[in-house]
Design a protein around this motif. Structure first.
Motif, mmCIF file in Angstrom:
data_model
loop_
_atom_site.group_PDB
_atom_site.id
_atom_site.type_symbol
_atom_site.label_atom_id
_atom_site.label_comp_id
_atom_site.label_asym_id
_atom_site.label_seq_id
_atom_site.Cartn_x
_atom_site.Cartn_y
_atom_site.Cartn_z
ATOM 1 N N SER A 18 0.796 -1.227 0.000
ATOM 2 C CA SER A 18 0.000 0.000 0.000
ATOM 3 C C SER A 18 0.830 1.280 0.000
ATOM 4 O O SER A 18 0.297 2.353 -0.158
ATOM 5 C CB SER A 18 -0.934 -0.007 1.207
ATOM 6 O OG SER A 18 -0.174 -0.044 2.395
ATOM 7 N N GLY A 19 2.101 1.189 0.201
ATOM 8 C CA GLY A 19 2.930 2.389 0.213
ATOM 9 C C GLY A 19 3.694 2.539 1.503
ATOM 10 O O GLY A 19 3.537 1.755 2.430
ATOM 11 N N LEU A 20 4.507 3.555 1.542
ATOM 12 C CA LEU A 20 5.357 3.802 2.703
ATOM 13 C C LEU A 20 5.054 5.177 3.285
ATOM 14 O O LEU A 20 4.675 6.098 2.568
ATOM 15 C CB LEU A 20 6.826 3.766 2.293
ATOM 16 C CG LEU A 20 7.373 2.474 1.730
ATOM 17 C CD1 LEU A 20 8.808 2.676 1.249
ATOM 18 C CD2 LEU A 20 7.319 1.365 2.759
ATOM 19 N N SER A 21 5.296 5.306 4.571
ATOM 20 C CA SER A 21 5.198 6.616 5.210
ATOM 21 C C SER A 21 6.510 7.362 4.960
ATOM 22 O O SER A 21 7.517 6.764 4.564
ATOM 23 C CB SER A 21 4.967 6.457 6.712
ATOM 24 O OG SER A 21 6.138 5.912 7.328
ATOM 25 N N ALA A 22 6.498 8.646 5.199
ATOM 26 C CA ALA A 22 7.713 9.443 5.069
ATOM 27 C C ALA A 22 8.788 8.915 6.019
ATOM 28 O O ALA A 22 9.973 8.868 5.668
ATOM 29 C CB ALA A 22 7.418 10.912 5.358
ATOM 30 N N HIS A 23 8.358 8.475 7.196
ATOM 31 C CA HIS A 23 9.303 7.920 8.170
ATOM 32 C C HIS A 23 9.976 6.662 7.619
ATOM 33 O O HIS A 23 11.181 6.480 7.780
ATOM 34 C CB HIS A 23 8.585 7.608 9.488
ATOM 35 C CG HIS A 23 9.486 7.005 10.522
ATOM 36 N ND1 HIS A 23 10.441 7.731 11.197
ATOM 37 C CD2 HIS A 23 9.604 5.728 10.964
ATOM 38 C CE1 HIS A 23 11.104 6.931 12.018
ATOM 39 N NE2 HIS A 23 10.614 5.705 11.899
ATOM 40 N N ASP A 24 9.189 5.798 6.960
ATOM 41 C CA ASP A 24 9.756 4.583 6.372
ATOM 42 C C ASP A 24 10.801 4.917 5.314
ATOM 43 O O ASP A 24 11.870 4.304 5.257
ATOM 44 C CB ASP A 24 8.654 3.722 5.725
ATOM 45 C CG ASP A 24 7.660 3.183 6.734
ATOM 46 O OD1 ASP A 24 8.031 2.974 7.906
ATOM 47 O OD2 ASP A 24 6.495 2.963 6.324
ATOM 48 N N VAL A 25 10.498 5.884 4.468
ATOM 49 C CA VAL A 25 11.421 6.292 3.399
ATOM 50 C C VAL A 25 12.706 6.849 3.995
ATOM 51 O O VAL A 25 13.805 6.497 3.570
ATOM 52 C CB VAL A 25 10.753 7.317 2.452
ATOM 53 C CG1 VAL A 25 11.762 7.874 1.453
ATOM 54 C CG2 VAL A 25 9.577 6.685 1.723
ATOM 55 N N LEU A 26 12.581 7.705 4.992
ATOM 56 C CA LEU A 26 13.761 8.290 5.631
ATOM 57 C C LEU A 26 14.604 7.228 6.324
ATOM 58 O O LEU A 26 15.833 7.256 6.266
ATOM 59 C CB LEU A 26 13.360 9.381 6.623
ATOM 60 C CG LEU A 26 12.817 10.655 5.984
ATOM 61 C CD1 LEU A 26 12.302 11.602 7.058
ATOM 62 C CD2 LEU A 26 13.873 11.332 5.122
ATOM 63 N N GLU A 27 13.936 6.277 6.974
ATOM 64 C CA GLU A 27 14.671 5.204 7.637
ATOM 65 C C GLU A 27 15.432 4.368 6.611
ATOM 66 O O GLU A 27 16.595 4.024 6.824
ATOM 67 C CB GLU A 27 13.718 4.330 8.441
ATOM 68 C CG GLU A 27 14.439 3.281 9.258
ATOM 69 C CD GLU A 27 13.490 2.538 10.180
ATOM 70 O OE1 GLU A 27 13.767 2.538 11.387
ATOM 71 O OE2 GLU A 27 12.493 1.973 9.687
#
Length: 118
Positions: free
Chosen positions: A65-74
């Motif tokens: 379903s997608g990633l949160s901004a936090h997931d991308v930054l991590e």
């Protein structure tokens, strides 16, 4: 894509030659990132573990379903850490100096760079 390019830069092959048993013909087969990371783990297991985590994060973003901004930054932080492990000589140089000081039981001489005079 970044992991694929990094694996290529680290000389982990992109393809594998496969023989069809029925026709006895050989052809190249593209290797998945997971397979390339596992091969890379034989020489750099610490870096491979980090890259595998980044791959899982990327897969979630691509297939779920997608990633949160936090997931991308991590994921970006993890990838940055993998690059530091591979390309930042300061850690390995520091550990080399530690071993040298311990061996000498005191300060060790440093290589000096000759400076040109104007």
């Amino acid at each position: 894509m970044a992991i694929e390019e990094l694996m290529t830069a680290q000389n982990v092959t992109k393809t594998r030659i496969v023989t069809n048993q029925q026709t006895q013909k050989r052809h190249r087969r593209h290797r998945m990132a997971d397979e390339r990371i596992k091969e890379f783990a034989r020489t750099k297991p610490d870096v491979a573990d980090v890259l595998l985590a980044v791959k899982w994060i990327g897969n979630s973003g691509s297939h779920e379903s997608g990633l949160s901004a936090h997931d991308v930054l991590e994921g970006a932080q993890m990838f940055s850490h993998a690059l530091r492990l591979l390309y930042d000589p300061s850690q390995s140089e520091l550990l080399r100096r530690v071993a040298l000081v311990n061996k000498r039981r005191g300060p060790a001489p440093r290589k000096t760079v000759a400076r040109s005079r104007p």
